[in-house]
Design an enzyme around this catalytic site. Structure first.
Site, PDB file in Angstrom:
ATOM      1  CB  ILE A  11      -1.018  -0.009   1.163  1.00  0.00           C
ATOM      2  CG1 ILE A  11      -2.118   1.022   0.900  1.00  0.00           C
ATOM      3  CG2 ILE A  11      -0.319   0.191   2.512  1.00  0.00           C
ATOM      4  CD1 ILE A  11      -3.339   0.859   1.761  1.00  0.00           C
ATOM      5  N   GLY A  32       3.117  -3.355  11.279  1.00  0.00           N
ATOM      6  CA  GLY A  32       2.283  -3.637  10.112  1.00  0.00           C
ATOM      7  C   GLY A  32       2.185  -2.473   9.152  1.00  0.00           C
ATOM      8  CG  ASP A  34       0.372   2.900  12.362  1.00  0.00           C
ATOM      9  OD1 ASP A  34       0.384   3.950  11.688  1.00  0.00           O
ATOM     10  OD2 ASP A  34       0.278   2.891  13.597  1.00  0.00           O
ATOM     11  N   GLY A 124      -4.638  -8.006  10.522  1.00  0.00           N
ATOM     12  CA  GLY A 124      -3.268  -8.391  10.861  1.00  0.00           C
ATOM     13  C   GLY A 124      -3.151  -8.661  12.350  1.00  0.00           C
ATOM     14  CB  ILE A 125      -1.017  -6.984  14.916  1.00  0.00           C
ATOM     15  CG1 ILE A 125      -0.473  -7.344  16.287  1.00  0.00           C
ATOM     16  CG2 ILE A 125      -1.576  -5.580  14.913  1.00  0.00           C
ATOM     17  CD1 ILE A 125       0.567  -8.403  16.265  1.00  0.00           C
TER      18      ILE A 125
END
Length: 173
Positions: A11, A32, A34, A124-125
């Site tokens: 992304i 991730g 972020d 994800g997390i």
């Protein structure tokens, strides 16, 4: 009607009017998506997030909400930060996840963005099951009132891409 496209990729490399960051509530970077957006976008994004913390979001950005900043060194025009919910087996947080997509599109409209790239928020997390995350994402975008012309789901791996492709196909019938 908003066109949905799927991309297998990173992304942070997307050329779009806005990319959506699956942020944590601190807005100060993390892991991730972020962490990748903050690293590649450079210090301008962090500085803008720090300004937001000092002004409107002293306690952080609430789950399900969204806010925009500069995109720094990214190829996008803006970053829209949204805080997804942590998945829970005991509590249905689907409305919060849907809110991330709706609020991000609302912010995109305020910015005049016509192309928006989304990650698979919370998958994800934060542990959201990919199939359900894809279902909520596609249904929410399809049902949103927005002037955004293209929503691009940028998916990190083949399994995520397939989950979203299955949901897009199902939504067309």
């Amino acid at each position: 009607m908003t066109r949905i496209t799927l991309v297998l990729g990173d992304i942070t490399a997307e050329k779009a009017d806005a990319v959506v960051n699956a942020a944590n509530s601190s807005l100060l970077g993390g892991g991730g998506v972020d962490g990748a957006i903050h690293r590649r976008g450079g210090p301008e994004i962090l500085a803008a997030c720090e300004d937001l913390r000092r002004s409107h979001y002293g306690k952080g950005l609430p789950t399900g909400r969204a806010v925009a900043t500069t995109a720094g060194r990214l190829a996008a025009g803006h970053v829209i930060h949204t805080v997804g919910p942590v998945w829970s087996r005991d509590e249905d947080r689907s409305a919060l996840l849907a809110s991330c997509y709706r609020e991000s599109l609302r912010i995109a409209d305020e910015l005049g963005a016509r192309t928006v790239a989304f990650p698979a928020i919370s998958t994800g997390i934060y542990g959201w099951p990919m199939d359900d995350g894809a279902r909520i994402a596609v249904e929410t975008v399809r049902g949103a009132r927005t002037d955004v012309e293209e929503v691009r789901f940028v998916l990190f791996d083949d399994a995520a891409y397939q989950a979203f492709a299955d949901r897009v196909r199902a939504a067309q019938h």
